[in-house]
Design a protein around this motif. Structure first.
Motif, PDB file in Angstrom:
ATOM      1  N   ALA A  73       0.835  -1.203   0.000  1.00  0.00           N
ATOM      2  CA  ALA A  73       0.000   0.000   0.000  1.00  0.00           C
ATOM      3  C   ALA A  73       0.867   1.249   0.000  1.00  0.00           C
ATOM      4  O   ALA A  73       2.035   1.225   0.390  1.00  0.00           O
ATOM      5  CB  ALA A  73      -0.918   0.000   1.212  1.00  0.00           C
ATOM      6  N   GLY A  74       0.289   2.353  -0.468  1.00  0.00           N
ATOM      7  CA  GLY A  74       0.989   3.631  -0.412  1.00  0.00           C
ATOM      8  C   GLY A  74       1.640   3.998  -1.729  1.00  0.00           C
ATOM      9  O   GLY A  74       1.280   3.484  -2.795  1.00  0.00           O
ATOM     10  N   PRO A  75       2.622   4.910  -1.682  1.00  0.00           N
ATOM     11  CA  PRO A  75       3.289   5.370  -2.904  1.00  0.00           C
ATOM     12  C   PRO A  75       3.957   4.212  -3.644  1.00  0.00           C
ATOM     13  O   PRO A  75       4.331   3.218  -3.034  1.00  0.00           O
ATOM     14  CB  PRO A  75       4.333   6.367  -2.379  1.00  0.00           C
ATOM     15  CG  PRO A  75       3.864   6.763  -1.022  1.00  0.00           C
ATOM     16  CD  PRO A  75       3.135   5.575  -0.468  1.00  0.00           C
ATOM     17  N   ARG A  76       4.093   4.367  -4.946  1.00  0.00           N
ATOM     18  CA  ARG A  76       4.724   3.358  -5.807  1.00  0.00           C
ATOM     19  C   ARG A  76       4.008   2.015  -5.674  1.00  0.00           C
ATOM     20  O   ARG A  76       4.624   0.956  -5.669  1.00  0.00           O
ATOM     21  CB  ARG A  76       6.209   3.226  -5.483  1.00  0.00           C
ATOM     22  CG  ARG A  76       6.993   4.536  -5.639  1.00  0.00           C
ATOM     23  CD  ARG A  76       8.464   4.425  -5.248  1.00  0.00           C
ATOM     24  NE  ARG A  76       9.164   3.498  -6.111  1.00  0.00           N
ATOM     25  CZ  ARG A  76       9.715   2.349  -5.678  1.00  0.00           C
ATOM     26  NH1 ARG A  76       9.613   1.994  -4.412  1.00  0.00           N
ATOM     27  NH2 ARG A  76      10.365   1.570  -6.513  1.00  0.00           N
ATOM     28  N   TRP A  77       2.670   2.101  -5.599  1.00  0.00           N
ATOM     29  CA  TRP A  77       1.881   0.888  -5.399  1.00  0.00           C
ATOM     30  C   TRP A  77       2.141  -0.148  -6.487  1.00  0.00           C
ATOM     31  O   TRP A  77       2.375  -1.322  -6.193  1.00  0.00           O
ATOM     32  CB  TRP A  77       0.395   1.244  -5.365  1.00  0.00           C
ATOM     33  CG  TRP A  77      -0.473   0.030  -5.166  1.00  0.00           C
ATOM     34  CD1 TRP A  77      -0.866  -0.506  -3.988  1.00  0.00           C
ATOM     35  CD2 TRP A  77      -1.013  -0.807  -6.189  1.00  0.00           C
ATOM     36  NE1 TRP A  77      -1.622  -1.632  -4.205  1.00  0.00           N
ATOM     37  CE2 TRP A  77      -1.722  -1.853  -5.544  1.00  0.00           C
ATOM     38  CE3 TRP A  77      -0.951  -0.800  -7.587  1.00  0.00           C
ATOM     39  CZ2 TRP A  77      -2.377  -2.854  -6.247  1.00  0.00           C
ATOM     40  CZ3 TRP A  77      -1.589  -1.802  -8.290  1.00  0.00           C
ATOM     41  CH2 TRP A  77      -2.305  -2.812  -7.615  1.00  0.00           C
ATOM     42  N   ALA A  78       2.095   0.250  -7.746  1.00  0.00           N
ATOM     43  CA  ALA A  78       2.229  -0.717  -8.845  1.00  0.00           C
ATOM     44  C   ALA A  78       3.580  -1.414  -8.809  1.00  0.00           C
ATOM     45  O   ALA A  78       3.675  -2.631  -9.005  1.00  0.00           O
ATOM     46  CB  ALA A  78       2.024  -0.019 -10.189  1.00  0.00           C
ATOM     47  N   GLN A  79       4.652  -0.645  -8.550  1.00  0.00           N
ATOM     48  CA  GLN A  79       5.980  -1.255  -8.508  1.00  0.00           C
ATOM     49  C   GLN A  79       6.083  -2.248  -7.363  1.00  0.00           C
ATOM     50  O   GLN A  79       6.635  -3.342  -7.523  1.00  0.00           O
ATOM     51  CB  GLN A  79       7.063  -0.177  -8.366  1.00  0.00           C
ATOM     52  CG  GLN A  79       7.180   0.748  -9.567  1.00  0.00           C
ATOM     53  CD  GLN A  79       6.335   2.001  -9.411  1.00  0.00           C
ATOM     54  OE1 GLN A  79       5.242   1.963  -8.829  1.00  0.00           O
ATOM     55  NE2 GLN A  79       6.822   3.120  -9.942  1.00  0.00           N
ATOM     56  N   ARG A  80       5.542  -1.879  -6.188  1.00  0.00           N
ATOM     57  CA  ARG A  80       5.581  -2.789  -5.048  1.00  0.00           C
ATOM     58  C   ARG A  80       4.745  -4.041  -5.314  1.00  0.00           C
ATOM     59  O   ARG A  80       5.153  -5.158  -5.002  1.00  0.00           O
ATOM     60  CB  ARG A  80       5.049  -2.081  -3.793  1.00  0.00           C
ATOM     61  CG  ARG A  80       5.944  -0.978  -3.249  1.00  0.00           C
ATOM     62  CD  ARG A  80       5.191  -0.203  -2.171  1.00  0.00           C
ATOM     63  NE  ARG A  80       5.968   0.899  -1.641  1.00  0.00           N
ATOM     64  CZ  ARG A  80       6.644   0.860  -0.496  1.00  0.00           C
ATOM     65  NH1 ARG A  80       6.658  -0.250   0.215  1.00  0.00           N
ATOM     66  NH2 ARG A  80       7.315   1.904  -0.072  1.00  0.00           N
TER      67      ARG A  80
END
Length: 269
Positions: A73-80
């Motif tokens: 969850a949070g910023p850079r969701w797709a990359q994570r």
């Protein structure tokens, strides 16, 4: 990735007896869910073991509840999310399958999603009657990789793999045992001891022959799929493209409800 100083390791390793190692997923508050550091730690631990047999288990009320969705969850969701839950081939599964020693999973409670794949990569499974198995991919809007589905089918067969992936059904321990996916049913709390008993049997076998036979079995079972496999780019488009349902599914899960993409489509939401 090693645990930071002062933090509790996510993976515990101990020599149960000479030649037999017990590896425990130790994130009970997260139901032993797999985040990126835990996967990295598992790879480091398993890749460095010198053992005749290994038992893999989980501490607490679950063997492994799958991937830790809160960690993406949070910023850079797709990359994570791509690195963790929409990854076509985590290294830990390859390490389990290529290890020269047999690995027995000792399962109590749920083994779901990535946890089921972890158990499926082991050479045998022991389960209590409280164990359950499933793949909540449809609830999450997750497209599974060909590699993962072949692993499921090799252990669970086509029928149960379809039920888990396409019907969203969980399989209980007795049905898993009847299907041959579980080698032994254990009494409550006895799953690790029963798995250690199987590990002792495995440890008595000739180690070079065992390593070679494990490699040959893996090669035989890893048959080519009947359709062209979904490569990493195809998997990325399926999960994160314009029609991808993964983000909505994960967000619904984190809000406390299972996502049903078809329901959202029908309601226009």
């Amino acid at each position: 990735m090693r645990a930071e100083p002062g933090t509790r390791p996510a993976v515990r390793v101990e020599e149960a007896e000479p030649g037999i190692t017990l590896v425990t997923l130790d994130r009970p508050r997260r139901r032993n869910a797999l985040d990126a550091p835990t996967l990295d730690e598992l790879v480091r631990v398993l890749d460095g073991l010198e053992a005749r047999a290994v038992v893999l288990t989980g501490n607490g009320p679950a063997f492994c509840a799958g991937y830790d969705l809160a960690s993406v969850a949070g910023p850079r969701w797709a990359q994570r999310a791509e690195r963790l839950i929409a990854h076509p081939a985590h290294a830990v599964y390859d390490v389990l399958e290529s290890s020269p020693f047999p690995v027995i999973a000792a399962i109590d409670g749920p083994a779901l999603g990535g946890g089921l794949e972890l158990a499926s990569c082991c050479d045998a499974r022991v389960a209590t009657r409280a164990a359950s198995f499933g793949v909540p991919a449809g609830d999450l809007g997750l497209v599974y990789s060909d590699t993962g589905v072949r692993r499921f089918a090799a252990v669970w067969g086509g029928s149960l793999t379809r039920e888990m992936l396409l019907l969203g059904r969980r399989v209980d321990a007795r049905r898993a045992w009847q299907a041959g996916a579980v080698a032994e049913l254990a009494d409550d709390g006895a799953h690790v001891d029963v798995a250690l008993g199987l590990a002792r049997r495995a440890a008595r076998l000739a180690p070079v022959a065992t390593a070679s036979n494990k490699r040959i079995i893996g090669g035989v079972l890893d048959a080519a799929p009947p359709h062209p496999p979904l490569d990493a780019d195809g998997l990325r488009r399926a999960c994160f493209g314009p029609d991808g349902e993964l983000r909505a599914g994960v967000e619904a899960f984190l809000r406390g409800g299972a996502a049903r993409p078809s329901d959202r489509t029908e309601s226009g939401g």
